[in-house]
Write a protein that holds these residues in place. Structure first.
Motif, PDB file in Angstrom:
ATOM      1  N   THR A 221     -51.238 -11.113  13.149  1.00  0.00           N
ATOM      2  CA  THR A 221     -50.557  -9.911  13.640  1.00  0.00           C
ATOM      3  C   THR A 221     -51.298  -8.676  13.167  1.00  0.00           C
ATOM      4  OG1 THR A 221     -49.146 -10.033  11.697  1.00  0.00           O
ATOM      5  CG2 THR A 221     -48.194 -10.699  13.791  1.00  0.00           C
ATOM      6  N   ILE A 222     -51.219  -7.640  13.974  1.00  0.00           N
ATOM      7  CA  ILE A 222     -51.770  -6.347  13.576  1.00  0.00           C
ATOM      8  C   ILE A 222     -50.639  -5.333  13.710  1.00  0.00           C
ATOM      9  CG2 ILE A 222     -53.488  -4.577  14.094  1.00  0.00           C
ATOM     10  CD1 ILE A 222     -54.326  -7.831  15.462  1.00  0.00           C
ATOM     11  N   GLY A 223     -50.027  -5.006  12.563  1.00  0.00           N
ATOM     12  CA  GLY A 223     -48.902  -4.084  12.584  1.00  0.00           C
ATOM     13  C   GLY A 223     -47.681  -4.711  13.224  1.00  0.00           C
ATOM     14  N   LYS A 224     -46.832  -3.870  13.794  1.00  0.00           N
ATOM     15  CA  LYS A 224     -45.515  -4.350  14.188  1.00  0.00           C
ATOM     16  C   LYS A 224     -45.465  -4.957  15.580  1.00  0.00           C
ATOM     17  CE  LYS A 224     -41.575  -1.969  14.302  1.00  0.00           C
ATOM     18  NZ  LYS A 224     -40.577  -0.966  13.923  1.00  0.00           N
ATOM     19  N   HIS A 225     -46.342  -4.556  16.463  1.00  0.00           N
ATOM     20  CA  HIS A 225     -46.146  -4.980  17.847  1.00  0.00           C
ATOM     21  C   HIS A 225     -47.372  -5.615  18.473  1.00  0.00           C
ATOM     22  CE1 HIS A 225     -42.515  -2.736  17.554  1.00  0.00           C
ATOM     23  NE2 HIS A 225     -43.170  -1.622  17.310  1.00  0.00           N
TER      24      HIS A 225
ATOM     25  N   GLY B  30     -55.762 -10.126   4.815  1.00  0.00           N
ATOM     26  CA  GLY B  30     -56.136  -8.726   4.635  1.00  0.00           C
ATOM     27  C   GLY B  30     -55.717  -7.874   5.820  1.00  0.00           C
ATOM     28  N   VAL B  31     -55.959  -8.379   7.029  1.00  0.00           N
ATOM     29  CA  VAL B  31     -55.612  -7.627   8.242  1.00  0.00           C
ATOM     30  C   VAL B  31     -54.095  -7.438   8.336  1.00  0.00           C
ATOM     31  CG1 VAL B  31     -55.536  -7.811  10.765  1.00  0.00           C
ATOM     32  CG2 VAL B  31     -57.685  -8.240   9.543  1.00  0.00           C
ATOM     33  N   GLU B  32     -53.351  -8.509   8.077  1.00  0.00           N
ATOM     34  CA  GLU B  32     -51.900  -8.417   8.209  1.00  0.00           C
ATOM     35  C   GLU B  32     -51.305  -7.507   7.141  1.00  0.00           C
ATOM     36  OE1 GLU B  32     -50.951 -12.644   8.466  1.00  0.00           O
ATOM     37  OE2 GLU B  32     -50.874 -12.455  10.655  1.00  0.00           O
ATOM     38  N   LEU B  33     -51.843  -7.590   5.935  1.00  0.00           N
ATOM     39  CA  LEU B  33     -51.360  -6.732   4.857  1.00  0.00           C
ATOM     40  C   LEU B  33     -51.672  -5.262   5.151  1.00  0.00           C
ATOM     41  CD1 LEU B  33     -49.982  -6.746   2.091  1.00  0.00           C
ATOM     42  CD2 LEU B  33     -52.225  -7.082   1.037  1.00  0.00           C
ATOM     43  N   ALA B  34     -52.895  -4.984   5.588  1.00  0.00           N
ATOM     44  CA  ALA B  34     -53.284  -3.599   5.896  1.00  0.00           C
ATOM     45  C   ALA B  34     -52.406  -3.040   7.005  1.00  0.00           C
ATOM     46  CB  ALA B  34     -54.761  -3.549   6.299  1.00  0.00           C
ATOM     47  N   GLY B  35     -52.207  -3.819   8.062  1.00  0.00           N
ATOM     48  CA  GLY B  35     -51.382  -3.367   9.173  1.00  0.00           C
ATOM     49  C   GLY B  35     -49.952  -3.109   8.736  1.00  0.00           C
ATOM     50  N   ALA B  36     -49.423  -3.986   7.893  1.00  0.00           N
ATOM     51  CA  ALA B  36     -48.025  -3.856   7.477  1.00  0.00           C
ATOM     52  C   ALA B  36     -47.831  -2.664   6.536  1.00  0.00           C
ATOM     53  CB  ALA B  36     -47.552  -5.149   6.817  1.00  0.00           C
ATOM     54  N   ILE B  37     -48.812  -2.378   5.683  1.00  0.00           N
ATOM     55  CA  ILE B  37     -48.703  -1.205   4.807  1.00  0.00           C
ATOM     56  C   ILE B  37     -48.765   0.076   5.643  1.00  0.00           C
ATOM     57  CG2 ILE B  37     -49.814   0.124   2.964  1.00  0.00           C
ATOM     58  CD1 ILE B  37     -50.646  -2.527   1.677  1.00  0.00           C
ATOM     59  N   ALA B  38     -49.683   0.119   6.597  1.00  0.00           N
ATOM     60  CA  ALA B  38     -49.793   1.296   7.465  1.00  0.00           C
ATOM     61  C   ALA B  38     -48.480   1.512   8.219  1.00  0.00           C
ATOM     62  CB  ALA B  38     -50.957   1.121   8.441  1.00  0.00           C
ATOM     63  N   ASP B  39     -47.932   0.429   8.716  1.00  0.00           N
ATOM     64  CA  ASP B  39     -46.689   0.498   9.467  1.00  0.00           C
ATOM     65  C   ASP B  39     -45.523   0.945   8.573  1.00  0.00           C
ATOM     66  OD1 ASP B  39     -45.082  -0.169  11.817  1.00  0.00           O
ATOM     67  OD2 ASP B  39     -44.281  -1.737  10.514  1.00  0.00           O
ATOM     68  N   LEU B  40     -45.488   0.403   7.355  1.00  0.00           N
ATOM     69  CA  LEU B  40     -44.451   0.790   6.385  1.00  0.00           C
ATOM     70  C   LEU B  40     -44.489   2.295   6.150  1.00  0.00           C
ATOM     71  CD1 LEU B  40     -42.427  -0.340   4.101  1.00  0.00           C
ATOM     72  CD2 LEU B  40     -44.389  -0.195   2.578  1.00  0.00           C
TER      73      LEU B  40
ATOM     74  N   ILE C 174     -43.908  14.559  -0.281  1.00  0.00           N
ATOM     75  CA  ILE C 174     -45.069  13.954   0.383  1.00  0.00           C
ATOM     76  C   ILE C 174     -44.672  13.561   1.805  1.00  0.00           C
ATOM     77  CG2 ILE C 174     -46.110  13.007  -1.709  1.00  0.00           C
ATOM     78  CD1 ILE C 174     -44.898  10.229  -0.740  1.00  0.00           C
ATOM     79  N   ASN C 175     -45.669  13.395   2.648  1.00  0.00           N
ATOM     80  CA  ASN C 175     -45.448  12.778   3.943  1.00  0.00           C
ATOM     81  C   ASN C 175     -46.061  11.373   3.874  1.00  0.00           C
ATOM     82  OD1 ASN C 175     -45.261  11.912   6.518  1.00  0.00           O
ATOM     83  ND2 ASN C 175     -46.465  13.572   7.428  1.00  0.00           N
ATOM     84  N   PRO C 176     -45.210  10.335   3.833  1.00  0.00           N
ATOM     85  CA  PRO C 176     -45.761   8.984   3.676  1.00  0.00           C
ATOM     86  C   PRO C 176     -46.787   8.640   4.748  1.00  0.00           C
ATOM     87  CG  PRO C 176     -43.382   8.966   3.377  1.00  0.00           C
ATOM     88  CD  PRO C 176     -43.732  10.340   3.869  1.00  0.00           C
ATOM     89  N   ALA C 177     -46.681   9.285   5.909  1.00  0.00           N
ATOM     90  CA  ALA C 177     -47.653   9.000   6.971  1.00  0.00           C
ATOM     91  C   ALA C 177     -49.060   9.476   6.609  1.00  0.00           C
ATOM     92  CB  ALA C 177     -47.200   9.640   8.278  1.00  0.00           C
ATOM     93  N   ASP C 178     -49.173  10.302   5.554  1.00  0.00           N
ATOM     94  CA  ASP C 178     -50.497  10.693   5.077  1.00  0.00           C
ATOM     95  C   ASP C 178     -51.206   9.569   4.330  1.00  0.00           C
ATOM     96  OD1 ASP C 178     -50.133  13.194   6.093  1.00  0.00           O
ATOM     97  OD2 ASP C 178     -49.533  14.116   4.191  1.00  0.00           O
ATOM     98  N   ALA C 179     -50.503   8.503   4.059  1.00  0.00           N
ATOM     99  CA  ALA C 179     -51.128   7.399   3.333  1.00  0.00           C
ATOM    100  C   ALA C 179     -52.380   6.946   4.077  1.00  0.00           C
ATOM    101  CB  ALA C 179     -50.151   6.231   3.207  1.00  0.00           C
ATOM    102  N   ARG C 180     -53.409   6.655   3.304  1.00  0.00           N
ATOM    103  CA  ARG C 180     -54.673   6.226   3.892  1.00  0.00           C
ATOM    104  C   ARG C 180     -54.870   4.750   3.540  1.00  0.00           C
ATOM    105  NH1 ARG C 180     -60.295   8.285   1.417  1.00  0.00           N
ATOM    106  NH2 ARG C 180     -61.666   6.932   2.641  1.00  0.00           N
TER     107      ARG C 180
END
Lengths: 455, 455
Positions: A361-365, A179-189, A201-207
């Motif tokens: 992992t949490i997101g990309k870095h 769940g953590v890795e998926l959430a981080g990767a979607i946010a990063d995407l 749309i601004n994809p960065a508005d994704a919640r």
């Protein structure tokens, strides 16, 4: 009907391994080291071994399915004593020593290793699955990928602001590593990869919201690391909601506590249960369907049959052996060694778990890692995670490719596998997208769009 | 209802391009070069542009889908005047100048480029499609891959020799480039890649038959090259049957002339037709549904609307412009240039086709190529083919990856994408394989198998 028994050389015995995951593969490899003594049949319902820890990267368009999947068959090209069978075992008869497939096909064994792993559990709410796919198979990963990418496409075309917001809400249920890795990767995407590609749309508005029933995410880690992970998720833009039990999931969204999040993209990383075949054994299982095994991994009363990995429940000094790849591999090797011991009349050994540590992992870095008392977090943990995972990947070529994919995506914030595919391949199958325009939009949005265009 | 018209800057016009294939992409790119003059909407029913000439490599597990597919959206990240829309156009009104999607959504245009390409045609026998998928989309390629790989898996488990032979019969209908390349790649897969991985069957026993209705394969090439190709196919083990019309295809196999080939793996590369939307234009089309365009690629009577690529029928000096990527790209650029000319009141130009030549591979190391009077065949043609295709691939990363995949497969006779995936992603979806054993086998086969095991 008499179960089928494959032709054996004199003195040879037949061992069946069910499941080609980390544990089953390790077991079959080890069994094949005894030339002549054993004929080995490895049965799996899929033709590929899957490097599950990276499946979330397929779901978020970072990797191709085949980057993390290798045909089981090729793993045994050089081991003529091992035959690989594509098929699903539906029943195991420990008394008469055979496994049974659909339609009543039976195959006899002398030794058995059950390595059937785990699958998602919706805790009796199986109807939620349509609205919240899990992440255990390649098919589920590409389904999640399809839903995530399609949500941004639909939002771009969506005239109604309420629906547009719902399309940009992503909810992940379950705060374990998946769940953590998926959430981080979607946010990063959304924030780094898609951000340039849309006009309305601004994809960065994704919640992105991560819902966890327990008091903290990544509960398998020490508390300080788990809090660090929650902070890192927050800085990626993931809203972490702990102590929240999901009451309902449907086509409209997710309801929990007094809240409701309208969403078209809910993903399930909350519960697993052992594959249903363990319940056909007629031996005690725990609540998750895992077989309560003896210290040597055998089934009580059946010294010739072993259960390993996510299908087994074993406590050492009151601690459950965790459902991790290294544990499954170690169990697979020990179960195979114990079978080899039995063929020569020797005593079996007790399983001892060597903790190789665990990472997320949490997101990309960023990442967190823990091995015994050693703890890591932040960028250095992410680099460690990268090396560990690239090197653990089965097969040299995949390593090179995954490394290239990652380098590429790291340098250019691109993802190589942004592919929306549908399930129907027919020529006249419904298209992936429905043409929408701001035609039917509220005046508000049309004005906003006009502003954007004229800006 | 009034069609939707996007917000435009003063003096700006709206151009719609339908289709993100080679032609549509080239047209939209060229249109975006006129900053300010045009707003461009590119509509496609898929989110990705597909490098179709290499689709047969996806179907035979040589390449990943995303190696040859790039998101259309990313191609226009830097062109703010171009918006990309995922959606399917179902109707075009040339009089009122709008395109229409499902549910009646209408978008108005000032200029139009129809680049909707071609799809498979079963010549009125649409029911054959279930038993003989074609090769035009990613979904169809992975479906063919699933069928090919599953056939070998099923044959390995199959006790009945008759059914086992049927499972190892592969039939390709249609001797154009797609059919020839697919047949060659399947033969190569069986003979060099899979050959070590099975215990009961010999994958090299697979029988690959290519059925062509005309007198020779690759009829677009000169006769000598076409005969060379047939010889090369023969040495790969492909049986080439020319002058044969298929009478029926069903779950049992293929009937043609007085013959019947029992097969579970029939693939269709025989007929194409323009996408059905061209028939909504109300203008003359040829038998394949292609619009009879003016020399400047416009639709007769509609100077602001153009048709290009596989959707267009244009003869130059009595020669039909061929359905090849270079032709579509050249047409796309000219149609865009003609629109830019119209915006400034200039005259449109007549299309002139520059023959870039055409190539087809036969298995792993051979190809034929022809450009005007220049002809190539054999290994040197294959090397030329490799370079041309790697360099034509859209997007630098894909080039590197495809090159790596090919080098790998060339050096080690492996294929990177041997993945059987199913269409249903649900946890309890039917498995890819059904467990079969020689239990129900004829005594003959059991004896044969015993011999093999004891040998």
């Amino acid at each position: 009907m008499e179960p089928f028994r494959p032709a054996l050389k004199p003195g040879q015995k037949h061992a069946i391994v069910i499941g080609g995951g980390f544990g089953g593969l390790a077991a079959a490899k080890r069994l094949s080291r005894s030339p002549g003594l054993l004929r080995v049949s490895l049965i799996d319902q899929r033709n590929h071994h899957l490097f599950q820890p990276l499946l979330y990267q397929v779901a978020t368009a970072g990797l191709n399915p085949s980057d993390i999947a290798v045909p089981i068959r090729t793993q045994f090209s050089e081991e003529p004593e091992v035959s690989v069978h594509l098929g699903r075992v539906e029943n195991i008869d420990l008394e008469q020593k055979f496994v049974e497939g659909k339609g009543g096909v039976r195959i006899a064994y002398d030794y058995l290793i059950v390595a059937t792993g785990a699958q998602h559990s919706y805790f009796g709410k199986e109807g939620w699955e349509d609205f919240a796919p899990g992440l255990k198979t390649v098919e589920q990963a590409t389904e999640i990928r399809r839903r995530v990418l399609s949500a941004f496409e639909a939002a771009e075309n969506e005239p109604d602001p309420t629906e547009q917001h719902a399309l940009l809400n992503f909810v992940i249920v379950g705060g374990g590593p998946t769940g953590v890795e998926l959430a981080g990767a979607i946010a990063d995407l959304a924030r780094t990869v898609l951000v340039k590609d849309f006009r309305r749309i601004n994809p960065a508005d994704a919640r992105v919201t991560l819902i966890e029933a327990g008091p903290r995410v990544l509960a398998a880690f020490d508390e300080d690391l788990s809090h660090q992970a929650a902070t890192d998720l927050g800085s990626l833009g993931v809203e972490v909601r702990v102590d929240q039990r999901v009451d309902n999931i449907d086509a409209n969204g997710v309801r929990f506590g007094n809240e409701f999040i309208p969403s078209r993209s809910v993903f399930w990383a909350a519960g697993v249960t052992a594959n249903v075949v363990t319940r056909t054994l007629g031996v005690p299982v725990d609540r998750a369907g895992r077989v309560m095994v003896e210290p040597d991994l055998s089934i009580p009363g059946h010294p010739e049959a072993f259960v390993i990995g996510d299908a087994a429940h074993l406590e050492i000094d009151g601690q459950l052996v965790p459902g991790l790849a290294p544990a499954a591999i170690q169990e697979g090797r020990l179960a195979a060694d114990n079978i080899l011991a039995l063929t020569s009349g020797a005593a079996t050994q007790t399983f001892r778990y060597v903790d190789k540590g665990t990472m997320a992992t949490i997101g990309k870095h960023k990442a967190i890692g823990q091995r015994g008392r050693m703890k890591l977090h932040g960028y250095i943990a992410w680099v460690a995670w990268l090396f560990v995972h690239v090197f653990l990947l089965t097969g040299f070529k995949n390593r090179v490719q995954v490394f290239l994919e990652w380098t590429w995506s790291y340098l250019f914030s691109r993802r190589g596998a942004r592919l929306i595919t549908t399930r129907d391949w027919h020529t006249h199958a419904p298209a992936a997208g429905t043409l929408r325009t701001p035609t039917d939009s509220s005046p508000g949005l049309r004005a906003a769009e006009r502003d954007e265009v004229l800006a």
